[in-house]
Each structure stands twice: as C-alpha cells, then as structure tokens.
Design a protein around this motif. Structure first.
Motif, mmCIF file in Angstrom:
data_model
loop_
_atom_site.group_PDB
_atom_site.id
_atom_site.type_symbol
_atom_site.label_atom_id
_atom_site.label_comp_id
_atom_site.label_asym_id
_atom_site.label_seq_id
_atom_site.Cartn_x
_atom_site.Cartn_y
_atom_site.Cartn_z
ATOM 1 N N THR A 201 3.179 -10.166 -0.354
ATOM 2 C CA THR A 201 2.067 -9.911 -1.270
ATOM 3 C C THR A 201 1.915 -8.469 -1.711
ATOM 4 O O THR A 201 1.172 -8.186 -2.639
ATOM 5 N N ASP A 202 2.597 -7.545 -1.043
ATOM 6 C CA ASP A 202 2.413 -6.123 -1.355
ATOM 7 C C ASP A 202 3.767 -5.482 -1.655
ATOM 8 O O ASP A 202 4.580 -5.262 -0.755
ATOM 9 N N LEU A 203 4.001 -5.178 -2.933
ATOM 10 C CA LEU A 203 5.249 -4.539 -3.356
ATOM 11 C C LEU A 203 5.027 -3.062 -3.670
ATOM 12 O O LEU A 203 5.869 -2.419 -4.299
ATOM 13 N N ASP A 235 3.809 -0.781 -12.533
ATOM 14 C CA ASP A 235 2.729 -0.308 -11.673
ATOM 15 C C ASP A 235 2.695 -1.220 -10.448
ATOM 16 O O ASP A 235 2.313 -2.387 -10.550
ATOM 17 N N PRO A 236 3.102 -0.735 -9.287
ATOM 18 C CA PRO A 236 3.177 -1.611 -8.110
ATOM 19 C C PRO A 236 1.827 -2.096 -7.609
ATOM 20 O O PRO A 236 1.770 -2.993 -6.766
ATOM 21 N N THR A 237 0.729 -1.503 -8.114
ATOM 22 C CA THR A 237 -0.596 -1.975 -7.720
ATOM 23 C C THR A 237 -1.179 -2.982 -8.711
ATOM 24 O O THR A 237 -2.299 -3.447 -8.523
ATOM 25 N N ASP A 238 -0.428 -3.312 -9.761
ATOM 26 C CA ASP A 238 -0.831 -4.386 -10.664
ATOM 27 C C ASP A 238 -0.891 -5.684 -9.855
ATOM 28 O O ASP A 238 0.069 -6.023 -9.159
ATOM 29 N N PRO A 239 -2.001 -6.435 -9.913
ATOM 30 C CA PRO A 239 -2.108 -7.659 -9.108
ATOM 31 C C PRO A 239 -1.006 -8.679 -9.367
ATOM 32 O O PRO A 239 -0.693 -9.471 -8.472
ATOM 33 N N LEU A 240 -0.411 -8.668 -10.552
ATOM 34 C CA LEU A 240 0.687 -9.595 -10.815
ATOM 35 C C LEU A 240 1.995 -9.103 -10.189
ATOM 36 O O LEU A 240 2.963 -9.863 -10.091
ATOM 37 N N VAL A 241 2.013 -7.838 -9.781
ATOM 38 C CA VAL A 241 3.163 -7.271 -9.073
ATOM 39 C C VAL A 241 2.913 -7.288 -7.563
ATOM 40 O O VAL A 241 3.793 -7.646 -6.779
ATOM 41 N N SER A 242 1.705 -6.922 -7.167
ATOM 42 C CA SER A 242 1.288 -6.957 -5.762
ATOM 43 C C SER A 242 -0.026 -7.734 -5.670
ATOM 44 O O SER A 242 -1.114 -7.162 -5.821
ATOM 45 N N PRO A 243 0.033 -9.043 -5.444
ATOM 46 C CA PRO A 243 -1.185 -9.860 -5.435
ATOM 47 C C PRO A 243 -2.215 -9.449 -4.394
ATOM 48 O O PRO A 243 -3.376 -9.853 -4.492
ATOM 49 N N VAL A 244 -1.821 -8.634 -3.423
ATOM 50 C CA VAL A 244 -2.783 -8.167 -2.433
ATOM 51 C C VAL A 244 -3.907 -7.375 -3.081
ATOM 52 O O VAL A 244 -5.006 -7.249 -2.521
ATOM 53 N N LEU A 264 5.458 -9.328 7.490
ATOM 54 C CA LEU A 264 4.595 -9.584 6.331
ATOM 55 C C LEU A 264 3.220 -10.125 6.728
ATOM 56 O O LEU A 264 2.404 -10.414 5.858
ATOM 57 N N ARG A 265 2.963 -10.255 8.011
ATOM 58 C CA ARG A 265 1.705 -10.871 8.449
ATOM 59 C C ARG A 265 0.486 -10.115 7.947
ATOM 60 O O ARG A 265 -0.468 -10.724 7.439
ATOM 61 N N GLU A 266 0.491 -8.796 8.082
ATOM 62 C CA GLU A 266 -0.698 -8.023 7.746
ATOM 63 C C GLU A 266 -1.059 -8.133 6.271
ATOM 64 O O GLU A 266 -2.229 -8.274 5.915
ATOM 65 N N GLU A 267 -0.070 -8.079 5.376
ATOM 66 C CA GLU A 267 -0.398 -8.164 3.950
ATOM 67 C C GLU A 267 -0.855 -9.561 3.564
ATOM 68 O O GLU A 267 -1.681 -9.725 2.662
ATOM 69 N N ALA A 268 -0.340 -10.578 4.248
ATOM 70 C CA ALA A 268 -0.837 -11.934 4.008
ATOM 71 C C ALA A 268 -2.296 -12.036 4.425
ATOM 72 O O ALA A 268 -3.124 -12.625 3.712
ATOM 73 N N HIS A 269 -2.627 -11.453 5.560
ATOM 74 C CA HIS A 269 -4.013 -11.507 6.030
ATOM 75 C C HIS A 269 -4.939 -10.695 5.141
ATOM 76 O O HIS A 269 -6.118 -11.050 4.968
ATOM 77 N N ARG A 270 -4.435 -9.632 4.543
ATOM 78 C CA ARG A 270 -5.257 -8.860 3.598
ATOM 79 C C ARG A 270 -5.637 -9.708 2.383
ATOM 80 O O ARG A 270 -6.752 -9.578 1.862
ATOM 81 N N VAL A 271 -4.731 -10.572 1.947
ATOM 82 C CA VAL A 271 -5.071 -11.487 0.852
ATOM 83 C C VAL A 271 -6.172 -12.445 1.296
ATOM 84 O O VAL A 271 -7.104 -12.741 0.533
ATOM 85 N N VAL A 272 -6.083 -12.929 2.529
ATOM 86 C CA VAL A 272 -7.107 -13.825 3.058
ATOM 87 C C VAL A 272 -8.481 -13.160 2.983
ATOM 88 O O VAL A 272 -9.450 -13.744 2.473
#
Length: 328
Positions: A201-203, A235-244, A264-272
């Motif tokens: 989720t975080d690129l 832009d790596p913080t664009d939500p379509l690039v990094s959905p987090v 990748l666990r932490e970035e998945a949990h950040r989406v949660v």
C-alpha cells in the motif's frame, strides 16, 4: 453480523509443520533469489520469463483443482483474463473481480488459481481473474486502466454493483485499493466489498523497519527498489500510487489479511486505521507467522485453507448487511 465485518481477528493456533517448512523454504530460496534478480530492468525481464516458463506452484497441477472446477479464457480489450468457477450451482448474477499479485511485473491468473477457485467456492460466484498489463513495459496507470475497464465491462454485462466484490493480493491488493479510490473519485457505482491479501500500500520512500528480518519471503530493500521503479516521475504520495494516503470516505467494507511477520504488515494496518477513521468497516486479520499471501499455499498449508472460511464469514456478513444498508 456487523461484528464480523468491523473487527480485528488474530487467529491463535500451533503453527503447522507445513507452514514452518514453507517459511524455511521461502527464506532459503525466494528471499535470496529476489535479492539477486531485482536489480535492474533486464533482471526484471529475466524474472518474468522464469515465472512464465517454470513458475508453477503446487496448486496449478491439473490434479489439484477439484473435478467440477472450470476455467474459461476471456478477452477484455487491452488485456485478457479467465473465468474461474470452483464448483457447480454458482450465482451467475454475482462475481468476484480478482487482481493477482506479483510486484507489478510477474505472475498471472494462472499462477493464482489456488486462490481464485477457492474464492469462487466460498463466495458462491464465478471469479473473473484479470491479466492486467504490468511493468516494466507498462505503468501503474496502465494497470489501473485495465482494472477500471474490467469493472465497467462487468457493469455493461448487467452485473449490479452490489453483486460485485473486488479482491487482490500483494500488488493486486494495491490495485484493488487504487481501483476503489478511482471509482469513488469518478462518481461510479461501488462494489459491495473488497478483499485484500497482504496488500502493498505504500510506494513512497518510507523506511520499512518492522519485520525487516522476520519476513521469510520479501526483502524490504527489494520492495523499496521496486517501488522506486514504478513511481519514477510520479508523486509517490498520490493515493492512486500509494493507497495508504487515501481518503476512504464512501468506500465499501474491506477485509485485509496479513501475516504477523510480513514486511508489508504495518502499511496494511495503516490502511485499516485510515479507512476506519473515514467510517469504513474493516475486518483486519493478522495470522501468526504466515508468509506473504499465504492463501496461495492452500494446497499444502492448513492455515491457508482455513483463511478461506474466514473470507466466507466476511462475505456472508456483507451480504446480510446489504438490506440494512439499502434501507438506511
């Protein structure tokens, strides 16, 4: 039933010898191989060819699929796919649109059949597994365009949005979340739910420290390297690039599954956490010592088979919730 959707689940069990063996095998093969191969564009192309020629996991052997399962090829404009039916008597008015993982450069619907036929069985509907365009020849935008086109194609064929579930793993989990955000931003009808297995989720240039050494499969350094390849000029913080970094307002219920030792666990949990803060019910499952996208190992790992029962619980709860949501 709402408690089955918006809940944290941490299954407790003695880890099976099969899972322990797979962790050891992955640590001794996949992790060092990725460290060697993921170095430049030429090496990515080599990895693609290796997967295409010999990358068959046990679940792809003909005898491993149930006798009633069927696969039908499908052409979808700029890409192709396949219809996977894990059993007879499915609800043909509903569908799962599945987006496979592989870091946006390897794998296909074929490699992920151990997941897709089981998804068909537990959801009681056919699965359309999309062979979307991937790098290094294509871009993240191309992959997203294919996913959106496939979803629109399902609507054109008469599938109702409430009868569609989006699902994906790893990079396909990334694409699942990006597709949801793009559909919402374009004012298009939303599916009933989405399922993400070990989503990437975080690129952005985040430093992945959690599970950096514990993950038996993924190298944090190689994940970072891949992220830089796919986000060059973006832009790596664009939500379509990094959905987090997305705003999840008006997104349908999510199920997100990770292993406790995944990088990748932490970035998945950040989406949660972000989705819940935006009012989205999320079923978050963290499975002890399970490797990245462990569901694909369902032919040999008992825990991987069990996770599909949990997916059934989530889908049943979403379907039970729909009349109440419509009334609201």
């Amino acid at each position: 039933m709402h408690d089955e959707i918006n809940v944290d689940v941490h299954p407790t069990y003695p880890i099976s010898w099969q899972a322990a063996a797979c962790n050891g095998l992955l640590r001794g093969t996949m992790k060092p191989i990725s460290t060697v191969l993921l170095r430049n564009t030429a090496s990515l192309m080599v990895a693609q060819r290796l997967i295409a020629l010999g990358g068959r996991v046990p679940g792809l052997l003909p005898g491993m699929m149930p006798p009633k399962a069927t696969i039908v090829a499908e052409e979808l404009g700029s890409c192709s796919g396949e219809w996977v039916r894990g059993d007879e008597g499915l609800d043909e008015g509903k569908v799962v649109l599945y987006l496979h993982g592989g870091g946006y450069f390897v794998c296909s619907p074929v490699t992920h059949r151990p997941i897709t036929w089981r998804l068909s069985v537990v959801t009681g509907r056919p699965v359309l597994a999309l062979d979307y365009r991937q790098g290094p020849v294509n871009t993240l935008a191309d992959s997203l365009e294919d996913s959106l086109a496939a979803y629109a194609g399902l609507l054109d064929r008469g599938f109702k949005p409430e009868g569609i579930i989006l699902a994906g793993d790893s990079a396909g989990g990334h694409l699942t979340l990006a597709t949801l955000l793009a559909l919402r931003d374009r004012g298009l009808p939303m599916p009933s739910a989405a399922i993400c297995l070990s989503p990437w989720t975080d690129l952005s240039d985040v430093q992945r420290s959690a599970n950096r050494w514990a993950d038996p499969m993924l190298s944090a350094g190689r994940v970072d390297w891949l992220a830089r390849q796919w986000t060059a000029g973006l832009d790596p913080t664009d939500p379509l690039v990094s959905p987090v970094f997305g705003d999840y307002t008006d997104i349908p219920p999510l199920m997100i599954v990770t292993g406790s030792t995944e990088v990748l666990r932490e970035e998945a949990h950040r989406v949660v956490l972000r989705a819940r803060s935006d009012g989205v019910p999320v079923r978050y499952e963290e499975w002890t010592r399970m490797p990245h996208v462990f569901a694909i190992l369902a032919d040999i790992v008992p825990e991987a088979r069990l996770v599909f029962r949990h997916i059934r619980t989530f889908v049943d709860a979403v379907e039970a919730r729909e009349p109440d949501a419509a009334a609201a």
